[in-house]
Design an enzyme around this catalytic site. Structure first.
Site, short mmCIF file in Angstrom:
data_model
loop_
_atom_site.label_atom_id
_atom_site.label_comp_id
_atom_site.label_asym_id
_atom_site.label_seq_id
_atom_site.Cartn_x
_atom_site.Cartn_y
_atom_site.Cartn_z
N LEU A 7 0.56 -1.25 0.27
CA LEU A 7 0.07 -0.54 -0.20
C LEU A 7 0.50 1.17 -0.12
O LEU A 7 0.38 2.74 -0.12
CB LEU A 7 -0.79 -0.01 1.36
CG LEU A 7 -2.00 -1.20 1.11
CD1 LEU A 7 -3.19 -0.84 2.52
CD2 LEU A 7 -2.88 -1.08 -0.19
N ARG A 8 2.15 1.31 0.00
CA ARG A 8 3.18 2.32 0.22
C ARG A 8 3.19 3.63 0.79
O ARG A 8 3.60 4.22 0.71
CB ARG A 8 3.26 2.65 -1.44
CG ARG A 8 2.69 1.55 -2.82
CD ARG A 8 4.14 0.92 -2.71
NE ARG A 8 4.50 0.09 -3.36
CZ ARG A 8 5.17 -1.28 -3.71
NH1 ARG A 8 5.92 -1.05 -2.96
NH2 ARG A 8 5.44 -1.37 -4.83
N ASP B 241 8.87 -9.26 3.54
CA ASP B 241 8.85 -9.01 2.35
C ASP B 241 9.15 -7.99 1.53
O ASP B 241 9.42 -6.91 1.85
CB ASP B 241 7.65 -9.23 1.92
CG ASP B 241 7.29 -9.76 0.32
OD1 ASP B 241 7.07 -10.29 -0.29
OD2 ASP B 241 6.34 -8.75 -0.20
N HIS C 156 9.09 -13.96 1.71
CA HIS C 156 9.74 -13.95 0.39
C HIS C 156 11.13 -14.30 0.17
O HIS C 156 12.30 -14.05 0.52
CB HIS C 156 9.89 -12.19 0.41
CG HIS C 156 10.55 -11.66 -0.87
ND1 HIS C 156 10.49 -10.83 -1.79
CD2 HIS C 156 11.65 -11.97 -1.13
CE1 HIS C 156 10.83 -10.66 -3.33
NE2 HIS C 156 12.17 -11.34 -2.44
N HIS D 62 4.87 -15.96 -2.63
CA HIS D 62 4.65 -15.92 -4.64
C HIS D 62 5.74 -16.88 -4.96
O HIS D 62 6.02 -16.60 -5.58
CB HIS D 62 4.87 -14.18 -5.01
CG HIS D 62 5.93 -13.82 -4.12
ND1 HIS D 62 7.23 -14.60 -3.97
CD2 HIS D 62 5.27 -12.69 -3.63
CE1 HIS D 62 7.73 -13.18 -3.16
NE2 HIS D 62 7.39 -12.38 -2.90
N ASP E 48 0.02 -10.08 -4.73
CA ASP E 48 1.42 -9.53 -4.50
C ASP E 48 0.79 -7.42 -5.36
O ASP E 48 1.78 -7.00 -6.35
CB ASP E 48 2.64 -9.70 -5.17
CG ASP E 48 3.89 -9.14 -3.99
OD1 ASP E 48 4.02 -8.14 -4.27
OD2 ASP E 48 4.73 -9.87 -5.37
N GLY F 69 7.79 -5.12 -10.10
CA GLY F 69 6.22 -5.42 -9.46
C GLY F 69 5.29 -4.75 -9.89
O GLY F 69 5.91 -4.43 -11.39
#
Ligand code: DOR
Ligand code: ZN
Ligand code: ZN
Length: 432
Positions: free
Chosen positions: A67-68, A157, A184, A237, A310, A329
């Site tokens: 979500l940054r 991650d 990850h 992932h 992701d 990404g």
């Protein structure tokens, strides 16, 4: 946010019968009160969501998103991220801690939860906290305090935990407070500077590729450490044949391991990459067709438990730096269900129930969430989807701040039309 009392005339998947059935869902105080057949009940029109001819599912759950906020809100923020999630039919999302600062203190966990409450649209945001301070792999964070603040699990991650001893300590600590480790899997020494998988694309372009072992070595190491510590260990992932094999073996001997896969690793291989286009660059990278077949097989036999996006938004100017320099990404919320529904359900490879379970009840049960079920007593978190209209993916129309997707122009079925969280319509394409 309009609160509703009924979702009427929708088509609900009946798993036992293997078919869709017309049902009406009554909502009371944000909870599903009952699901009934027969004639549509009479109720005030502003309290009713008419889902005639549309699929009605439990809202989707995405246990892996970016979500940054804090730090990278030019890529996404909590308002745009939750709106994009809702536009994809997601009602619960778990966000990763690779922000700036990283989510590695109780204050930052609370910051994200506060932002979700004040700037979000109602979609439930569950934060993960970092395993190591600043995700540098040197010093563990304060797991107990982070749990207390509301973190739902621990992960670095964005990067792999490079040292086995640190991972083992993290697992032992997480296990002692009943929390999962989410990994990850990436050994930096095998990857440095590379950006596509070993395979035909790398060979054709004369570039060195990322080997599958860079992921699988961590999976192998970590299932041994999970066995030794007893922790719930969740693999992010999964993208390689070797990882699937190792998880399958670990599960067969009772290791508490679960795993996720992304739509792009199920639908695309490195051979689909059209050229040096950074919208095809993500981590892990698109692997070979043989790997795609293996992760599909892993999902189908239960080795891989769930599907996650992701969702990894990046700004246009960042992605414009070219394949080698652009960040890894792709965005994922707004294409996930249509992509999988069109590729695997409409073609008859999967039943609708198979796909829905992996986006709802399985992630809920793996992570102990009370959502993910369409039944009386469950939260009224609901996705309404149009299985019939075929529409092209239009990245410029995404609700996300970012548009980095390889799926632009793809013609898909299965588009969300309305999303409900706790009985409130948080997104609908009629009012958008
Ligand atoms: O593709 C990716 N993007 N993989 C990651 O591990 C990190 C993520 C991001 O944060 O952009
Ligand atoms: Zn990752
Ligand atoms: Zn990620």
């Amino acid at each position: 946010m309009a609160s509703i009392k009924w979702v009427v005339n929708g088509l609900v998947w009946n798993d036992a019968a293997g078919e869709l059935e017309k049902k009406h869902i009554r909502i009371e105080n944000g909870v599903i009160a009952e699901i009934v057949g027969g004639e549509a009940p009479a109720a005030a029109s502003d309290e009713v969501l008419d889902a005639s001819g549309k699929l009605v599912s439990a809202g989707f759950i995405d246990m892996h998103v970016h979500l940054r906020d804090p730090g990278f809100t030019h890529k996404e923020d909590i308002a745009t991220g939750t709106r994009s999630a809702a536009a994809g039919g997601f009602t619960t999302i778990a966000c990763m801690p690779n922000t700036r600062p990283a989510i590695d203190t109780p204050e930052t966990v609370r910051y994200v939860l506060d932002k979700a409450r004040t700037e979000g649209n109602g979609v439930k945001v569950l934060p993960y906290a970092a395993i190591s301070k600043n995700q540098l792999g040197r010093e563990l964070t304060d797991f107990a305090a982070l749990k207390e603040a509301g973190a739902i699990g621990f992960t670095d991650d964005g990067v792999g935990v490079q040292r086995a001893a640190m991972m083992k300590d993290a697992m032992a600590l997480a296990e002692s407070i009943g929390m999962p480790i989410i990994a990850h899997c990436e050994d930096d020494s095998l990857v440095e500077g590379l950006y596509v998988s070993e395979g035909k694309f790398a060979r054709d372009n004369g570039i060195k590729g990322i080997p599958n072992e860079s992921e699988a070595i961590h999976v192998g190491r970590d299932v041994l450490l999970a066995e030794a510590t007893g922790v719930h260990y969740h693999v992010c992932h999964v993208s390689t044949e070797q990882s699937v094999r190792l998880i399958r073996l670990a599960k067969s001997v009772g290791v508490k391991v679960t795993a996720e896969v992304c739509p792009h690793h199920l639908v695309l291989s490195d051979e689909d990459i059209p050229g040096m286009d950074s919208n095809w660059k993500m981590n892990p990278p698109l692997r070979t067709p043989r790997d795609v077949e293996a992760v599909l097989q892993g999902l189908e036999d239960g080795t891989i438990d769930m599907i996650v996006t992701d969702h990894a938004p990046h700004a246009e100017e960042e992605k414009a730096r070219g394949m080698q320099l652009a960040p890894f990404g792709i965005v994922g919320f707004e294409t996930a269900f249509p992509l999988l529904y069109t590729t695997f359900v409409r073609t008859g490879k999967w039943t609708l129930g198979f796909l829905l379970r992996r986006m709802t009840e399985i992630p809920a049960s793996v992570f102990g969430l009370d959502s993910g079920r369409l039944e009386a007593g469950a939260p009224a978190d609901i996705a309404v989807l149009d299985l019939e209209s075929e529409l092209a993916v239009e990245p410029e129309k995404f609700h996300s701040k970012s548009h980095n997707t390889p799926f632009g122009g793809w013609k898909l079925h299965g588009w969300p039309v309305a999303t409900v969280v706790g009985g409130s319509v948080v997104w609908s394409n009629h009012t958008a």
